[in-house]
Design a protein around this motif. Sequence first.
Motif, mmCIF file in Angstrom:
data_model
loop_
_atom_site.group_PDB
_atom_site.id
_atom_site.type_symbol
_atom_site.label_atom_id
_atom_site.label_comp_id
_atom_site.label_asym_id
_atom_site.label_seq_id
_atom_site.Cartn_x
_atom_site.Cartn_y
_atom_site.Cartn_z
ATOM 1 N N PRO A 244 0.827 -1.214 0.000
ATOM 2 C CA PRO A 244 0.000 0.000 0.000
ATOM 3 C C PRO A 244 0.857 1.257 0.000
ATOM 4 N N GLN A 246 1.174 5.535 0.704
ATOM 5 C CA GLN A 246 0.681 6.583 1.585
ATOM 6 C C GLN A 246 -0.363 7.456 0.895
ATOM 7 N N THR A 247 -0.317 7.490 -0.424
ATOM 8 C CA THR A 247 -1.261 8.320 -1.174
ATOM 9 C C THR A 247 -2.634 7.668 -1.298
ATOM 10 N N GLY A 248 -2.751 6.403 -0.877
ATOM 11 C CA GLY A 248 -4.045 5.747 -0.930
ATOM 12 C C GLY A 248 -4.119 4.597 -1.916
ATOM 13 N N ASN A 250 -1.814 1.519 -4.413
ATOM 14 C CA ASN A 250 -0.868 0.427 -4.179
ATOM 15 C C ASN A 250 0.287 0.551 -5.154
ATOM 16 N N GLN A 311 4.785 0.257 3.980
ATOM 17 C CA GLN A 311 3.978 1.246 3.279
ATOM 18 C C GLN A 311 4.907 2.141 2.465
#
Length: 851
Positions: A244, A246-248, A250, A311
């Motif tokens: 995943p 951090q921006t949302g 993958n 992440q």
Amino acid sequence: MLQFSPFRTVLIVLVALCAIMFTLPNFFTKEQVAAWPDWLPKQSVVLGLDLQGGSHLLLQVNREGIIAERLSDLRRDARTVLANENGIGNIITTNPDANEIVIELTDPDQREQARQAIQGLQNTLSNSMFAVGGVEELSFGETSSGRLTVGLTPDGVEQRMSALVAQSIEVIRKRVDELGTTEPTIQRQGDDRVLVQVPGFDDSERLKDIISRTARLTFHMVYPGLSAAQAEAQGLPAGTRVVPSQTGGNELIYDEVALGGESLIDAQPSYDQQTNRPVVTFRFDTRGAITFGEITSRNVGQRFAVVLDNQVITAPVIQQPITGGTGQISGNFTTETANDLAVLLRAGALPASLDIVEERSVGPSLGADSVRAGVTAGIIGGLATVVFMLIAYGLFGVFANLALVLNVTTIVGAMSLLGATLTLPGIAGIVLTIGMAVDSNVLIYERIREEQRNGRSVVQSIQAGFDNAMSAILDSNVTTLIAAAVLFFLGSGPVQGFAVTLGLGILTTLFTAYFVTLFIVGRWYAWKRPKTLKIQLTRFIPDDTHIPFMSWRKTALIFSVLLSVLSIGWFGIHGLALGIDFKGGSSIEVQSTEGPADLSAIRSALGELELGEVQVQGFGSPEDVLVRIEAQEGGEGAQQETVDQVSTVLTDAGYDIRRVESVGPTVSGELALSSAIGLSVAVLGILIYLWFRFEWQFAVGAILTTVHDAIMTLGFFAVTGIEFNQSSIAAILTIIGYSLNDTVVIYDRIREFMLKYRKIPMTEVLDMSINSTLSRTILTGFTTLLALTALVVFGGEVIRSFTIAMTFGILIGTYSSIFVSAPILLLFGLRERPEQQKAPAEAKRADGAAV
């Protein structure tokens, strides 16, 4: 004449001077104390988190995660050794239930060769680099079907856990030190836990994030030409995984770590020169810089992912080779989060995941309120006790009060010298000591009066009064000291603080009662040379009191048995209102910033979160609210998420978070067990002591009286619905100590009268003993209730349930010491001897003594 050796005089003076000197730093600022000469003491009492605010976290190494990760590494190493190095075909599976991997060979004839190859995986672990030998981490075996097994030994797991805890402590210490906090406490607790206490740091959310994050930083190449969604639909290419972002979204990255965060030697928060957004700049060591330069040189135009705790933080395109060994991490950072990430990277990654199993945080405003409430209760309780002693004993009350002031000064000085932590229950312990400390002086004074009535001279009365009272003083205080010791070793946090002050109070009471009070009285006598002594100014219990307590013994015992049965029955049916200490869950105290709190609005807002049972109630002032949340399914992690959710909702609604307590199910179960063990150990220790000091009937009688009081107190908790928490255990043990104090004083007099009046019937001996100690029992109970009343009224909501229970316990303890402890002796065979039935009239002639 009263003789005082120079040694005793010097000892008293030295103790008094030292007590004053070590207490003084508590009344000045740190700057003022720092300017003092070096030979003066500068250590002051350390305020607990509940008094100065701060955060308390109990972290536990995730055992399952460590084992799973180690088995994964072991599986990879075994495949490398067998296939890559020895060309042995194999299929390896993991058996997590047995903490082992299972190797199935494609060619069974290679079993012996494979067995020898995997033996090289053996790893020897030790606690110290200087240790001889060590623990073998792996065990090797074979299944009935011929498959080879490699398992983790229990000793090996424990050794690895121990090493990981030690490493984690060092990493946590570095992280906390980077925050600039003062005097943090970071220490191992048990085999797999780390205790972190940071006074003055009330942002528990930030502290949790900084401490518990693994902060494992790795650098990976992003797989080119294929998105994560496409890879998941088509099948992941070999050697890749989806992580995943951090921006949302993958990212599809190579599983191989191109460069590890262990090569970092520095990380600092900064700002991007083009966008002016917060970033984190980093610098590699020489080896890392070379590797980083090689990677960026070979992959110009490719994306390079920075992965933190599984992440992707950022994945920029490599525009050109970076050969200077520096770079920057950009992302959705604020100034604070960029600083926190830099702190994490500088301190290094945690070697294992840490779960928060207990959290307690107190805001500075609540801490200040607690200090104010505790000091107010202490001053009022102390003044009430001082005034009462003056009314009761006049000049001798002044002597007792001087000893009492030195007593409290010595407690504070000793705590300063030891660097002990003063908590709110600790203040309650000091206030309670004030109430109980006069007990010794009352015993002494009443004994002096008795000796004077028996025809002794003034000097003889004083000396005999002190000598004869010391037996009862010693026995009664040692039993309470046993309870305090159990509280200290089996309790935690505020309960330990209460135990420290109570234990110190007992020791200082013993010292001041015999040495200081005797010294003051002796110096006064040498100066005034009175012909007679007028000790008691106001007589509350007449000297000729003869209440026939034993004639009521059957009624009293039946009444006590019925109440005990009702208490047990109510407890069995309704149980206790267990606090989070014993059943797990979370408790959040908040204060409205916009007038009186709206409880219905809070219930409505929290009801939308679907957290199960949520209790919302007023707590003290109209602005204060206490929210209790039941233990959440999913363990400690789910509980922490719940606390975060509720805190966010309440903060957005205009409430300040003043106190947070969160206890996981594991810790709550352990607290319940340790509390039960603590009560049992305390009772057993007291029983053993009394068995040596008295006949066995006295020991059994004291224990049964104690059990009676404990049952009554539990019934009180059950009937009233007062929350039963860890402080309640402290209350019960203190009640036990106080009740035993009363009982032992009566038993001591019974033992004395049995030897002195051999021809008096036993029932008369018991009546004489109770009546002769009745003045002391009433006076001591009253002064203790004065101190407790001050705590109930002025001590604040945090300890109100504790002090209310203590008040009830003092009342029931006074009752049981009179109406239960003595009749039990008759039931257990402390019967009349034949010669004791001949002269009951002697009992009446001997009665009227007072102790």
